[in-house]
Design an enzyme around this catalytic site. Sequence first.
Site, PDB file in Angstrom:
ATOM      1  N   SER A  27      -2.976   2.855   5.740  1.00 54.63           N
ATOM      2  CA  SER A  27      -2.098   2.791   6.898  1.00 54.63           C
ATOM      3  C   SER A  27      -2.168   4.025   7.794  1.00 54.63           C
ATOM      4  CB  SER A  27      -0.685   2.543   6.367  1.00 54.63           C
ATOM      5  OG  SER A  27       0.209   2.297   7.387  1.00 54.63           O
ATOM      6  N   GLY A  77       9.392   7.757  -1.391  1.00 56.56           N
ATOM      7  CA  GLY A  77       8.767   6.892  -2.382  1.00 56.56           C
ATOM      8  C   GLY A  77       7.252   6.904  -2.241  1.00 56.56           C
ATOM      9  N   GLU A 101      12.274  -1.049  10.753  1.00 54.08           N
ATOM     10  CA  GLU A 101      12.522   0.312  10.319  1.00 54.08           C
ATOM     11  C   GLU A 101      12.393   1.195  11.556  1.00 54.08           C
ATOM     12  OE1 GLU A 101      11.377   1.346   5.983  1.00 54.08           O
ATOM     13  OE2 GLU A 101       9.585   0.584   6.934  1.00 54.08           O
TER      14      GLU A 101
HETATM   15  C1  GN1 Z   1      11.185   7.759   6.639  1.00 50.11           C
HETATM   16  C2  GN1 Z   1      10.045   6.808   6.569  1.00 50.11           C
HETATM   17  O1  GN1 Z   1       9.373   6.570   7.574  1.00 50.11           O
HETATM   18  N1  GN1 Z   1       9.823   6.233   5.373  1.00 50.11           N
HETATM   19  C3  GN1 Z   1       8.719   5.284   5.186  1.00 50.11           C
HETATM   20  C4  GN1 Z   1       7.884   5.679   3.991  1.00 50.11           C
HETATM   21  O2  GN1 Z   1       8.707   5.625   2.834  1.00 50.11           O
HETATM   22  P1  GN1 Z   1       9.206   6.909   2.043  1.00 50.11           P
HETATM   23  O3  GN1 Z   1       9.798   6.356   0.781  1.00 50.11           O
HETATM   24  O4  GN1 Z   1      10.201   7.547   2.956  1.00 50.11           O
HETATM   25  O5  GN1 Z   1       7.990   7.773   1.844  1.00 50.11           O
HETATM   26  O6  GN1 Z   1       6.824   4.750   3.827  1.00 50.11           O
HETATM   27  C5  GN1 Z   1       7.263   3.399   3.544  1.00 50.11           C
HETATM   28  C6  GN1 Z   1       6.021   2.549   3.331  1.00 50.11           C
HETATM   29  O7  GN1 Z   1       5.192   2.551   4.438  1.00 50.11           O
HETATM   30  C7  GN1 Z   1       8.122   2.898   4.714  1.00 50.11           C
HETATM   31  O8  GN1 Z   1       8.589   1.621   4.413  1.00 50.11           O
HETATM   32  C8  GN1 Z   1       9.282   3.890   4.950  1.00 50.11           C
HETATM   33  O9  GN1 Z   1      10.024   3.529   6.066  1.00 50.11           O
END
Ligand code: GN1
Length: 554
Positions: free
Chosen positions: A63, A517, A387
């Site tokens: 991605s 995550g 999101e």
């Molecule tokens: C703040 C942010 O942009 N978090 C992202 C990011 O997750 P994190 O768990 O925050 O690393 O990657 C995910 C997968 O692409 C997406 O779903 C999410 O919105």
Amino acid sequence: MLDDNVVFEIQKWKPSQQFSYGTAGFRAHANLLPPVVFRCGILAAARALSIPCVCVGLMITASHNPSEDNGVKIIEPDGSMLSEKWETIASKLVNLDNPRQILEELCVEEDVALKNKSVRPTVYVGYDSRESSEPLSRLAQQAVKLMGLKYKCFGKVTTPQLHYFVKVANEGVQANKENYFQRIAMGWDTLSQYAFTNTLENENIFRIVDCANGVGSEAMQGLIEYTKIKNVLCVNTGDGELNKHCGADFIQKNVIFPIISDSSKIESIPSNALVHFCSLDGDADRLIYFIAEKSESDSWCSLTGQRVRVLEGDRLSVLAALVIKKFLDVLHGGNLSVGVIQTAYANGASTAFLKDLGEPIQVECVSTGVKHLERAARRYDIGIFWEANGHGTILFSESAKSFLREIIESTAKHTKKAALCLLALSSIANQATGDAISNFILAEALLKVMGWQDLTSWESLYQDLPNIYKALHVQNKEIIQTVDQERTVIAPESVSRVIKDLSESQPSYRFLIRPSGTENVVRIYGEGPSLQTLIHLMQQIENVVLQACGTPKA
Ligand SMILES: CC(=O)N[C@H]1[C@@H](OP(=O)(O)O)O[C@H](CO)[C@@H](O)[C@@H]1O
């Protein structure tokens, strides 16, 4: 019975470190991935054999990550992301020294007949534009074959295209790019016939799409060809480095104008033009609009690094909700439930705006990660989810679509039009997952329905609350524990106390502190009425988080 040969082959592909399957699938430096991808090929085949289906999907992409990274994700037969149960299975299968046991358990528990199943499902494979992607996809195909299944390789596709192909193939429809683009074009044509306030294409609007030097640039060409939308100029189509100082994630996180490697394409835009700027990410599942202003004498590329005004994913939810409400009002609602799903990263001003829209719009907050939003959205007749980072879509339930079709067949002219337009939205919006390519046409269509030529009309619906976002590199992110859709920190004590005290003394501010995550960082986010105060409060939060989680060793 498991074939010894299969087990022997799988054992040879052992990752050199532990991996965990999250929302983004498995993601890492591409050099680490061959064993992971091989085992994911086995996993995809096992998943396909475990349920009645035509196919499952396997996508090679990282991605918005840098070009040297890569990743792999599995797609369920209905086009959604891998179920949580199978996420756990995926992590075990990839990490175990000897995967025999887990494979045998799968044979029993999930009724995986491995080589003995009579109806043979297929594994659909796709990959993004990274150099490592095609070779990795071949490993996955090899593994699928070893499991006695066929694969169908779609070559370079966007992640949402592959989700779409898997979904429609399981519904008995032919899965190909032509069909994907035709559906979108059909929706666009219907809306232009019935809902655009100005049916003449305004020649003064120029749409500049930053393709992040990724796989989205090819898909954009297809979209332009099928929809015949005018004045779309695609930049960063592959001359520059993937996601480097460009693309949706870069714009949203840094709030600055991207590097445009082929800026000559846009320098001749008339100076009085109304410009719609937007960015896709590397696999074209996120879309971010932004507003950049320049004086007549400046060139566009001179804006690189300058601040822009970002219209985050929340704005797409708001725009979609406004238009859907407008059409539903004509139908007097029809008792359809409409949910807008956000995460705690959505700007509070967008949440307040959406709540003020009233019936039938309901607003819900879920944990970060697009799978949570998607699942919540499916509980409504019309589920709108985005999101803040620009990933989202509008999902229509089968019953909502049947209701609309009935109206089209049986009622008066103006209600018929409204129903046709809502159905057109379901045809444009990817019904499997968030899709930047279809969302570009969707956003342009929604703006036209509202009669807005300039992005500032959309922007001025409400003013975002000042906010600060940071990703903190720490030694141990996992000690941060949260509840209430990640909105309340419960551990460690020191962090939870500081947040509690600040929230009590400054009730008009809110803070979100959570371990990522997908990366080795703790994300801190705060918003409130004054940026100055916020800077001061966020510094205190940053200090306590770094103290509790430890700064990484140099
Ligand atoms: C703040 C942010 O942009 N978090 C992202 C990011 O997750 P994190 O768990 O925050 O690393 O990657 C995910 C997968 O692409 C997406 O779903 C999410 O919105």
